[in-house]
Design an enzyme around this catalytic site. Structure first.
Site, short mmCIF file in Angstrom:
data_model
loop_
_atom_site.label_atom_id
_atom_site.label_comp_id
_atom_site.label_asym_id
_atom_site.label_seq_id
_atom_site.Cartn_x
_atom_site.Cartn_y
_atom_site.Cartn_z
N ASP A 8 0.79 -1.25 0.00
CA ASP A 8 0.00 0.00 0.00
C ASP A 8 0.82 1.30 0.00
OD1 ASP A 8 -1.90 -1.97 0.30
OD2 ASP A 8 -2.75 -1.23 2.16
N LYS A 94 -7.03 -5.14 -2.79
CA LYS A 94 -7.83 -5.57 -1.62
C LYS A 94 -8.82 -4.48 -1.23
CE LYS A 94 -4.13 -4.16 1.52
NZ LYS A 94 -4.82 -3.12 2.29
N CYS A 141 -1.74 -2.56 7.95
CA CYS A 141 -1.67 -3.51 6.84
C CYS A 141 -0.37 -4.30 6.81
CB CYS A 141 -1.93 -2.79 5.53
SG CYS A 141 -3.67 -2.30 5.40
C1 VGL Z 1 -4.63 0.78 5.78
C2 VGL Z 1 -6.17 1.78 7.16
C3 VGL Z 1 -7.18 1.55 6.24
C4 VGL Z 1 -3.20 0.39 5.54
C5 VGL Z 1 -5.64 0.55 4.85
O1 VGL Z 1 -2.83 0.21 4.35
O2 VGL Z 1 -2.44 0.26 6.54
N1 VGL Z 1 -4.92 1.39 6.94
N2 VGL Z 1 -6.90 0.94 5.10
#
Ligand code: VGL
Ligand code: ZN
Length: 188
Positions: A8, A94, A141
């Site tokens: 991410d 995701k 994540c």
């Molecule tokens: C994430 C909060 C919400 C992350 C993803 O990638 O850590 N955190 N969605």
């Protein structure tokens, strides 16, 4: 076979984004070096994208149980990888269904449907035994991905210089590190 899992590293998790991790972009040069090293060794590099529809249930704006501001919405600039990130590998998506979320990259699929190959099936088909996790955010994540990798039987490590925490509460980063280490995940 080893794989680098880059979690991410998207604009919304970097400074200026809607769910910014402080200095989230500072890890990018470290990740880029690791990407080059994995490629040079003939190992695998895989990326995940948080990839939400605008009506996703994890958003406070959409759902009583939503906890996050809107982020990584499909079609926006926030969902794109940071432009400095070296992207050379397969991408897994995701959180693309309205009522399903996954912090873990192992909830990710190759295409925007759950019947498409999962990250686990992809790694197993490539004969991957070892996973190195970096990216954003350490306390959500990255942690969830490392724990799943460990539970699925991969030899798992997290490289701290390649990750940063959101720290919604002070000390969440230290807690995440302890939790992972106690499970037997190597913290480098
Ligand atoms: C994430 C909060 C919400 C992350 C993803 O990638 O850590 N955190 N969605
Ligand atoms: Zn999300």
């Amino acid at each position: 076979m080893k794989t680098l899992l880059v979690i991410d590293v998207q604009n919304d998790f970097c400074p200026g984004g809607s769910l910014a991790v402080s200095e989230g972009d500072a890890i990018i040069p470290v990740i880029n070096n690791m990407v080059a090293e994995f490629w040079a060794n003939g190992d695998l590099v895989i990326y995940t994208k948080d990839y939400h529809p605008p009506d996703h249930h994890s958003f406070k704006t959409n759902h009583a149980e939503g906890v996050w501001p809107p982020h990584c919405v499909q079609g926006t600039d926030g969902v794109e990888f940071h432009h400095d990130l070296s992207v050379k590998g397969t991408i897994f998506f995701k959180g693309f269904l309205t009522d399903k979320d996954s912090y873990s990259g192992f909830g990710g699929h190759l295409e925007l449907n759950q019947d498409s190959p999962s990250l686990e099936s992809h790694l197993k088909s490539k004969g991957v035994a070892e996973v190195v996790v970096v990216g954003l955010a350490l306390d959500y994540c990255v942690k969830a991905t490392a724990i799943d990798a460990h539970k699925l039987g991969f030899k798992t490590s997290v490289v701290l210089a390649g990750t940063k925490a959101v720290n919604v509460n002070v000390g969440d980063d230290a807690k995440a590190i302890t939790e992972m280490r106690d499970l037997g995940i190597e913290i480098i």
